[in-house]
Design an enzyme around this catalytic site. Structure first.
Site, mmCIF file in Angstrom:
data_model
loop_
_atom_site.group_PDB
_atom_site.id
_atom_site.type_symbol
_atom_site.label_atom_id
_atom_site.label_comp_id
_atom_site.label_asym_id
_atom_site.label_seq_id
_atom_site.Cartn_x
_atom_site.Cartn_y
_atom_site.Cartn_z
ATOM 1 N N ARG A 73 0.510 -1.271 0.148
ATOM 2 C CA ARG A 73 0.432 -0.064 0.218
ATOM 3 C C ARG A 73 0.756 0.842 0.186
ATOM 4 O O ARG A 73 1.876 1.224 0.470
ATOM 5 C CB ARG A 73 -0.889 0.200 1.121
ATOM 6 C CG ARG A 73 -1.954 -0.815 1.087
ATOM 7 C CD ARG A 73 -2.709 -0.885 2.205
ATOM 8 N NE ARG A 73 -3.685 -2.112 1.730
ATOM 9 C CZ ARG A 73 -4.061 -3.323 2.305
ATOM 10 N NH1 ARG A 73 -2.709 -4.064 2.772
ATOM 11 N NH2 ARG A 73 -4.523 -4.214 2.081
ATOM 12 N N HIS A 101 -1.366 -2.762 -4.346
ATOM 13 C CA HIS A 101 -0.509 -4.073 -5.502
ATOM 14 C C HIS A 101 -0.521 -3.595 -6.996
ATOM 15 O O HIS A 101 -0.572 -3.874 -7.989
ATOM 16 C CB HIS A 101 -1.614 -4.998 -5.170
ATOM 17 C CG HIS A 101 -1.276 -5.994 -4.295
ATOM 18 N ND1 HIS A 101 -0.370 -5.698 -3.493
ATOM 19 C CD2 HIS A 101 -1.692 -6.197 -3.718
ATOM 20 C CE1 HIS A 101 -0.143 -6.468 -2.354
ATOM 21 N NE2 HIS A 101 -1.125 -7.221 -2.694
ATOM 22 N N HIS A 135 2.117 -13.110 -5.801
ATOM 23 C CA HIS A 135 1.676 -12.915 -4.490
ATOM 24 C C HIS A 135 0.442 -14.611 -4.466
ATOM 25 O O HIS A 135 -0.208 -14.805 -4.362
ATOM 26 C CB HIS A 135 0.521 -12.484 -5.187
ATOM 27 C CG HIS A 135 -0.533 -11.795 -3.686
ATOM 28 N ND1 HIS A 135 -1.486 -12.592 -2.948
ATOM 29 C CD2 HIS A 135 -0.730 -11.088 -3.362
ATOM 30 C CE1 HIS A 135 -2.117 -12.062 -1.748
ATOM 31 N NE2 HIS A 135 -1.569 -10.937 -1.849
ATOM 32 N N ASP A 187 -2.276 -9.486 8.323
ATOM 33 C CA ASP A 187 -2.485 -9.060 6.582
ATOM 34 C C ASP A 187 -0.723 -7.694 7.130
ATOM 35 O O ASP A 187 -1.234 -6.802 7.461
ATOM 36 C CB ASP A 187 -3.544 -8.727 6.562
ATOM 37 C CG ASP A 187 -3.088 -7.716 4.872
ATOM 38 O OD1 ASP A 187 -1.984 -8.315 4.151
ATOM 39 O OD2 ASP A 187 -3.941 -7.147 4.053
ATOM 40 N N GLU A 233 4.922 -13.145 1.193
ATOM 41 C CA GLU A 233 5.352 -11.916 -0.032
ATOM 42 C C GLU A 233 6.948 -11.537 -0.084
ATOM 43 O O GLU A 233 6.596 -10.504 1.306
ATOM 44 C CB GLU A 233 4.474 -11.356 -0.278
ATOM 45 C CG GLU A 233 2.909 -11.699 -1.147
ATOM 46 C CD GLU A 233 1.897 -10.619 -0.072
ATOM 47 O OE1 GLU A 233 2.004 -9.255 -0.706
ATOM 48 O OE2 GLU A 233 0.676 -11.251 0.727
#
Length: 338
Positions: free
Chosen positions: A70, A95, A165, A235, A298
């Site tokens: 982000r 992304h 991803h 996350d 990731e």
């Protein structure tokens, strides 16, 4: 979309890993490995094809760019110029924007039994980013190891942060609740309710983000820690200890005696437990995808790096080469109960 964009490119052969790649999004569509129990299974979580990927917002298996993670409000400053890039996630850039690299058709520039190289040219101004960027994703298989090298060049100063991803499930289906995850990171990045860092990095001590010893995924996502509750799971960015080419995570599934060691040269690792998989999408094998069906690990830079000059820079300039390497190494673990 051309039919060739949806056709699989196969890399690797049994008994080692076998990849099925789509030109659409340079997507890792299947990842078949031999488990420690001797069974070959697909350990990636995927949608049926390119049409379903275009209708999805979950980036299943895609190559992410021009900027992974982000950027707050889609705004940042580069060389004194205030820039705005496309936003589509709670007011933030995520992304690569609503039309990121995972939604484009890449060119297949080379392919043999063990390698495939794909290329994408992103025009100047794409999603608001300056500079024409030429990106490449080179996949290869050797022994029990799958390697992905991501590179990029630009015609103007810009920011670049590429990653994969792919969602993993080492049991080949069902939940990853019983998987064990280990990440050698002493700090993580607390975020606000929109996923944007609200300060600096923080120690993992005493938090569910302390993964320096293996932890069950189910215990992580059900933690009462405010950061986990806010994100409905994990996350979050972990700042991996050390530098250079090194192991950044270990994921294992005792039930199938399968272990995956992830190597990377990046400073950070975003751990995402598929919190937004809500049962509205059908997987390639006909199952409704729900939270906990896969986990994405990731390697990348920290979120909102363009607005944090104190962190390693995301800036890429003409004449420079952006390069990010990651490798998934599959081995056996002792079977459960032994």
């Amino acid at each position: 979309m051309s039919s060739s964009a949806a056709e699989s490119v196969v890399v690797g052969t049994a008994p080692g890993p076998e990849l099925h790649l789509l030109r659409h999004g340079a997507t890792l569509h299947r990842l078949v490995v031999t488990g420690g129990d001797g069974v070959r299974r697909d350990v990636s979580v995927a949608l049926p094809g390119a049409a379903e990927l275009l209708a999805s917002s979950d980036y299943l298996g895609g190559t992410i760019g021009r900027y992974a993670n982000r950027i707050a409000g889609g705004r940042f400053e580069l060389d004194g110029e205030k820039l705005e890039v496309a936003t589509h996630d709670r007011g933030n850039h995520l992304h690569g924007g609503p039309d990121g690299f995972d939604r484009r058709t890449w060119d297949l520039v080379s392919h043999d039994a063990d390698t495939a190289r794909l290329r994408l040219v992103s025009p100047d101004g794409d999603q608001g980013f300056p500079g024409e960027v030429t990106a490449e994703a080179a996949f290869s298989v050797a022994g029990d190891t799958v390697t992905l090298e991501l590179t990029a060049e630009t015609t103007r100063p810009t920011v670049v942060n590429l990653t994969s991803h792919v969602y993993l499930n080492l049991e080949g289906g069902g939940s990853v609740d019983d998987h064990l995850l280990q990440v050698p990171a002493s700090s993580y990045t607390p975020v606000d309710e929109t996923g944007i860092p609200y300060g600096g990095h923080a120690p993992v001590d005493g938090t569910p983000f302390d993964l320096r010893e293996p932890a069950r995924v189910s215990e992580l996502v059900r933690s009462a820690h405010e950061q986990v509750v806010q994100a409905a799971g994990i996350d979050h960015n972990l700042v991996v200890d050390g530098a250079g080419w090194r192991p950044v995570a270990v994921l294992s599934a005792p039930r199938t005696a399968t272990r995956m060691e992830l190597w990377s040269d990046q400073g950070c690792l975003q751990v995402y437990t598929g919190n937004f998989l809500d049962g509205t999408q059908v997987s390639r094998d006909g199952r409704l995808l729900r939270q906990g069906d896969g986990i994405a690990l990731e390697p990348q830079l920290a979120p909102d790096t363009p607005n944090h000059p104190e962190w390693p820079s995301a800036v890429l300039r003409p004449g420079e080469l952006y390069r990010s390497r990651m490798a998934w190494v599959f081995t056996a673990t002792p079977p459960a109960g032994r």
